[in-house]
Design a protein around this motif. Structure first.
Motif, mmCIF file in Angstrom:
data_model
loop_
_atom_site.group_PDB
_atom_site.id
_atom_site.type_symbol
_atom_site.label_atom_id
_atom_site.label_comp_id
_atom_site.label_asym_id
_atom_site.label_seq_id
_atom_site.Cartn_x
_atom_site.Cartn_y
_atom_site.Cartn_z
ATOM 1 N N TRP A 141 22.152 10.588 83.588
ATOM 2 C CA TRP A 141 21.488 9.454 84.817
ATOM 3 C C TRP A 141 19.721 9.857 84.679
ATOM 4 O O TRP A 141 19.020 9.247 84.735
ATOM 5 C CB TRP A 141 21.775 10.089 86.130
ATOM 6 C CG TRP A 141 21.234 9.475 87.135
ATOM 7 C CD1 TRP A 141 21.005 8.231 88.084
ATOM 8 C CD2 TRP A 141 20.293 9.919 88.031
ATOM 9 N NE1 TRP A 141 20.111 8.122 89.013
ATOM 10 C CE2 TRP A 141 19.603 9.315 89.463
ATOM 11 C CE3 TRP A 141 19.828 11.704 87.970
ATOM 12 C CZ2 TRP A 141 18.655 10.514 89.745
ATOM 13 C CZ3 TRP A 141 18.698 11.816 88.592
ATOM 14 C CH2 TRP A 141 18.546 10.913 89.521
ATOM 15 N N GLU B 204 18.076 7.425 81.434
ATOM 16 C CA GLU B 204 17.304 6.317 82.315
ATOM 17 C C GLU B 204 16.226 5.829 83.186
ATOM 18 O O GLU B 204 15.738 7.182 83.888
ATOM 19 C CB GLU B 204 18.513 5.365 83.646
ATOM 20 C CG GLU B 204 19.976 5.107 82.506
ATOM 21 C CD GLU B 204 20.201 4.210 81.862
ATOM 22 O OE1 GLU B 204 18.975 3.755 81.693
ATOM 23 O OE2 GLU B 204 21.263 4.118 80.724
ATOM 24 N N PRO B 205 15.171 5.135 82.587
ATOM 25 C CA PRO B 205 13.868 5.046 83.030
ATOM 26 C C PRO B 205 13.634 5.260 84.924
ATOM 27 O O PRO B 205 15.161 4.351 85.262
ATOM 28 C CB PRO B 205 13.456 4.105 82.991
ATOM 29 C CG PRO B 205 14.194 3.650 81.351
ATOM 30 C CD PRO B 205 15.468 4.881 81.656
ATOM 31 N N GLU C 169 13.009 3.652 86.765
ATOM 32 C CA GLU C 169 12.650 1.280 87.364
ATOM 33 C C GLU C 169 14.151 1.032 86.696
ATOM 34 O O GLU C 169 13.359 0.231 87.389
ATOM 35 C CB GLU C 169 11.292 2.055 87.041
ATOM 36 C CG GLU C 169 9.890 2.247 87.961
ATOM 37 C CD GLU C 169 9.802 2.389 88.836
ATOM 38 O OE1 GLU C 169 10.793 1.371 89.826
ATOM 39 O OE2 GLU C 169 9.283 3.412 89.998
ATOM 40 N N SER C 170 14.560 2.139 86.381
ATOM 41 C CA SER C 170 15.819 1.122 84.947
ATOM 42 C C SER C 170 16.899 0.424 86.545
ATOM 43 O O SER C 170 17.239 1.435 86.950
ATOM 44 C CB SER C 170 15.822 2.000 84.193
ATOM 45 O OG SER C 170 16.438 0.318 83.971
ATOM 46 N N PRO C 171 17.105 -0.747 86.369
ATOM 47 C CA PRO C 171 18.390 -1.078 86.879
ATOM 48 C C PRO C 171 19.993 -0.443 86.393
ATOM 49 O O PRO C 171 20.666 -0.085 87.716
ATOM 50 C CB PRO C 171 18.729 -3.048 87.174
ATOM 51 C CG PRO C 171 17.209 -3.210 86.518
ATOM 52 C CD PRO C 171 16.453 -1.819 85.637
ATOM 53 N N LYS C 172 19.936 -0.249 85.623
ATOM 54 C CA LYS C 172 20.677 0.559 84.882
ATOM 55 C C LYS C 172 20.437 2.291 85.696
ATOM 56 O O LYS C 172 21.638 3.007 85.839
ATOM 57 C CB LYS C 172 20.574 1.293 83.105
ATOM 58 C CG LYS C 172 20.709 -0.324 82.996
ATOM 59 C CD LYS C 172 20.494 -0.044 81.168
ATOM 60 C CE LYS C 172 21.933 0.725 81.054
ATOM 61 N NZ LYS C 172 22.413 1.339 79.106
ATOM 62 N N ARG C 173 19.564 2.357 86.369
ATOM 63 C CA ARG C 173 20.145 3.902 86.620
ATOM 64 C C ARG C 173 20.982 3.915 87.729
ATOM 65 O O ARG C 173 21.607 5.052 88.189
ATOM 66 C CB ARG C 173 18.125 4.288 86.555
ATOM 67 C CG ARG C 173 18.186 5.884 87.346
ATOM 68 C CD ARG C 173 16.701 6.013 87.273
ATOM 69 N NE ARG C 173 16.104 7.625 87.956
ATOM 70 C CZ ARG C 173 16.550 8.355 87.265
ATOM 71 N NH1 ARG C 173 16.407 8.367 85.877
ATOM 72 N NH2 ARG C 173 15.966 9.791 88.046
ATOM 73 N N GLN D 145 24.533 3.777 86.695
ATOM 74 C CA GLN D 145 24.808 5.578 85.966
ATOM 75 C C GLN D 145 25.252 6.158 86.848
ATOM 76 O O GLN D 145 25.950 6.900 86.526
ATOM 77 C CB GLN D 145 23.351 5.046 85.109
ATOM 78 C CG GLN D 145 24.281 6.428 83.790
ATOM 79 C CD GLN D 145 25.072 6.318 83.405
ATOM 80 O OE1 GLN D 145 24.973 4.568 82.381
ATOM 81 N NE2 GLN D 145 25.905 6.769 82.793
#
Length: 298
Positions: A67, A70-71, A73-77, A80
């Motif tokens: 976690w 992940e950046p 601002e990334s939606p993947k955060r 994750q």
């Protein structure tokens, strides 16, 4: 995942083998990488969720690694984080100790509070995590959450003193970011009360269930006790000291008292403080306790 499972089946892989540099196991590496399926596979084949590496970390401590990569601002955060939650739940299901400490005395509770993850914190608390555990510097999880709230509030105040941004009012994003930490503070501050209320609800539910199961036995024992008292009064001719109250005080060997003892033993066992308390009561005291429990609303 299929190839890893086939290797486990063939015996080509030692589940708890460690790599030479940091002494990480395969389970530790899977957790660090955020690989939920591989983590479950290692656990199913006997991976040790409480084995520590050279820095004293166990898999629970490194579950946030994927976690954090992940950046912000990334939606993947956010996605994750859901994976991390499932990984932590799997580790706890297979016996991970939520109170394991690293070399700095930090537990998974400290990490969850520091990152503001209230759902994960609740998961750890329900698994037996210590709400007041302190690290080597004397900090409890609630201290880390409060420190983070203060930092984000200060950052928000600084932003409000300058110009606004295109994404919203000055400082709004910092205050939004502190919501999770505030939730953690509230949960930790009230956890003792939450647990106390839950224990009382469980106690009352278990008691009610036991009383319902033994209702027939109690009715039969009550009828037998009444018959014996009546027979005793008839034999003694109602002499002084042989009233119904005296018969009730005569001992705990009446059928009704015996039924109550059996119900208490089935509910509490014979070695708990509650069992000792109840078994030490006379019949009148025990019935008063039952009536009191039945009248309390939670």
């Amino acid at each position: 995942v299929v190839r890893v499972e086939e290797a486990f089946e063939r015996g080509d892989v030692t589940v708890n083998a460690v790599e030479p540099s940091m002494h990480n196991t395969g389970l530790m590496l899977a957790v660090q990488a955020g690989l939920l399926s591989v983590t479950r596979l290692y656990l199913r084949y006997g991976g040790d969720p409480n084995r520590s590496n050279r820095p004293g970390q166990v898999p629970l401590h490194v579950a946030w690694s994927s976690w954090l990569k992940e950046p912000a601002e990334s939606p993947k955060r956010l996605l994750q984080l859901l994976v991390v939650t499932d990984i932590l739940a799997a580790l706890l299901e297979y016996g991970a100790n939520p109170n394991s400490r690293n070399h700095n005395g930090l537990t998974a509770m400290h990490f969850a509070a520091s990152y503001g993850h209230e759902a994960i914190l609740r998961l750890l608390l329900r698994a037996g995590g210590a709400a007041h555990a302190r690290d080597r510097y004397g900090r409890a999880p609630i201290d880390l959450a409060r420190r983070r709230v203060d930092a984000l509030e200060a950052k928000a105040a600084t932003a409000e003193s300058g110009a606004g941004t295109a994404t919203g009012p000055p400082g709004a994003r910092q205050r939004d970011g502190a919501e999770g930490h505030r939730a953690c503070v509230g949960l930790l501050a009230n956890w003792d009360h939450i647990e106390k209320a839950k224990r009382f609800r469980d106690f009352r539910a278990a008691w009610s269930h036991a009383m319902a199961q033994n209702a027939t036995e109690f009715r039969a024992a009550d009828e037998e006790t009444r018959r014996l008292r009546q027979a005793q009064l008839i034999r003694t001719g109602g002499a002084a000291g042989t009233s119904e109250a005296s018969a009730l005080r005569a001992g705990d060997r009446s059928p009704l008292a015996a039924a109550g003892r059996r119900a208490s033993e089935r509910l509490w066992g014979t070695i708990t403080p509650a069992a000792s308390l109840i078994q030490g009561m006379d019949l009148q005291e025990e019935m008063r306790l039952r009536n009191r429990i039945a009248s309390v609303e939670v």
